[in-house]
Design a protein around this motif. Sequence first.
Motif, PDB file in Angstrom:
ATOM      1  N   UNK A 196     -73.840 -36.362 -40.249  1.00  0.00           N
ATOM      2  CA  UNK A 196     -73.793 -35.312 -39.232  1.00  0.00           C
ATOM      3  C   UNK A 196     -73.416 -35.875 -37.872  1.00  0.00           C
ATOM      4  N   UNK A 197     -73.747 -37.134 -37.629  1.00  0.00           N
ATOM      5  CA  UNK A 197     -73.450 -37.770 -36.345  1.00  0.00           C
ATOM      6  C   UNK A 197     -72.064 -38.408 -36.360  1.00  0.00           C
ATOM      7  N   UNK A 198     -71.754 -39.127 -37.415  1.00  0.00           N
ATOM      8  CA  UNK A 198     -70.490 -39.872 -37.442  1.00  0.00           C
ATOM      9  C   UNK A 198     -69.267 -38.973 -37.566  1.00  0.00           C
ATOM     10  N   UNK A 199     -69.428 -37.797 -38.155  1.00  0.00           N
ATOM     11  CA  UNK A 199     -68.277 -36.903 -38.318  1.00  0.00           C
ATOM     12  C   UNK A 199     -68.082 -35.961 -37.139  1.00  0.00           C
ATOM     13  N   UNK A 200     -69.095 -35.805 -36.318  1.00  0.00           N
ATOM     14  CA  UNK A 200     -69.033 -34.819 -35.237  1.00  0.00           C
ATOM     15  C   UNK A 200     -67.914 -35.078 -34.230  1.00  0.00           C
ATOM     16  N   UNK A 201     -67.669 -36.316 -33.765  1.00  0.00           N
ATOM     17  CA  UNK A 201     -66.603 -36.510 -32.772  1.00  0.00           C
ATOM     18  C   UNK A 201     -65.232 -36.062 -33.265  1.00  0.00           C
ATOM     19  N   UNK A 202     -64.844 -36.463 -34.471  1.00  0.00           N
ATOM     20  CA  UNK A 202     -63.529 -36.087 -34.971  1.00  0.00           C
ATOM     21  C   UNK A 202     -63.441 -34.586 -35.220  1.00  0.00           C
ATOM     22  N   UNK A 203     -64.514 -33.982 -35.747  1.00  0.00           N
ATOM     23  CA  UNK A 203     -64.511 -32.541 -35.984  1.00  0.00           C
ATOM     24  C   UNK A 203     -64.346 -31.784 -34.673  1.00  0.00           C
ATOM     25  N   UNK A 204     -65.090 -32.185 -33.647  1.00  0.00           N
ATOM     26  CA  UNK A 204     -65.030 -31.498 -32.359  1.00  0.00           C
ATOM     27  C   UNK A 204     -63.656 -31.611 -31.733  1.00  0.00           C
ATOM     28  N   UNK A 205     -63.121 -32.827 -31.686  1.00  0.00           N
ATOM     29  CA  UNK A 205     -61.802 -33.035 -31.076  1.00  0.00           C
ATOM     30  C   UNK A 205     -60.728 -32.271 -31.838  1.00  0.00           C
ATOM     31  N   UNK A 206     -60.785 -32.336 -33.163  1.00  0.00           N
ATOM     32  CA  UNK A 206     -59.770 -31.669 -33.977  1.00  0.00           C
ATOM     33  C   UNK A 206     -59.791 -30.161 -33.774  1.00  0.00           C
TER      34      UNK A 206
END
Length: 290
Positions: A196-206
Amino acid sequence: MTDPTQHDRSVSVSTIERGESPRTTPLDGPPPASRMRQVLALGGGEWRLLRRNKVALINTLLVPALMVAFLAMLGATSGLSLGVMAPLVILDMALVFTVYYTLVTAVVARRESSVLSRLRTGEASDGVILAGLSGPFVLATIVQTVLCVLGAVVLLDAAMPANALLIVAAMALGCLAWALLGLASTIITRSVEHAQITTMPLITIALVFSGSMFPVAIMPDVVQTIASFTPLHPVGELMRLGMAGTDADGAALSFAETCTHALRPSFVLLAWSALGAWLVRTRMPWSPRR
């Protein structure tokens, strides 16, 4: 003469010292199954596990569809009709939440339970194993997108796609890029909860730069340029060209012109795929990281 068993032992020791799982080659028994049969077998097993995990099943099948009801309404502000916007949105959401996030959690769960390391001791290659694990999520994304395209034409009175080949390209290149990015994200993900933490940056930016949540056309030129190189925005470009046959300004394009405009987003997705493949090949852990 050199004892062959001594050579085998030295290979195994050196492999273990590098932190890799030793691969074994069966000496007797039936010939190995074809790669396609191996992928289908692994994919079938992953699908059965997915059906037992209610949370993952909701993320895979329901979240993308539910997001369409809200985000497709933004078509009015982006200049696209609901019939064009709905397939674009559902593909974006499925890539992020099904192919990417759910794949990360599934692969990490298999790794931490030592399933990945055990699979590597069999006859299947690394590529076959990863393709089998990714298969159900990719297939679910493609089915949802195809059904949404058909529904847009039949139920929303959308025009027939201007270039169906670009819709196929959007699905194929999008799934390839996001599956490889998902596998690469397992490098920094130590547990399913950590995902949930490691995927959040790429998901948000995308999502911010995809054009599905906010119209990119109203952003400054430099932001639009940055957005065009993110891994989700090119998928939307290909879907817009394939469904509506228009450029970013809404101008109608011929079939040949849509193919020309599709070159840049296609190359961007291939570049993200190459980066993901390199990270997976060189750094992806196969053994538990407890």
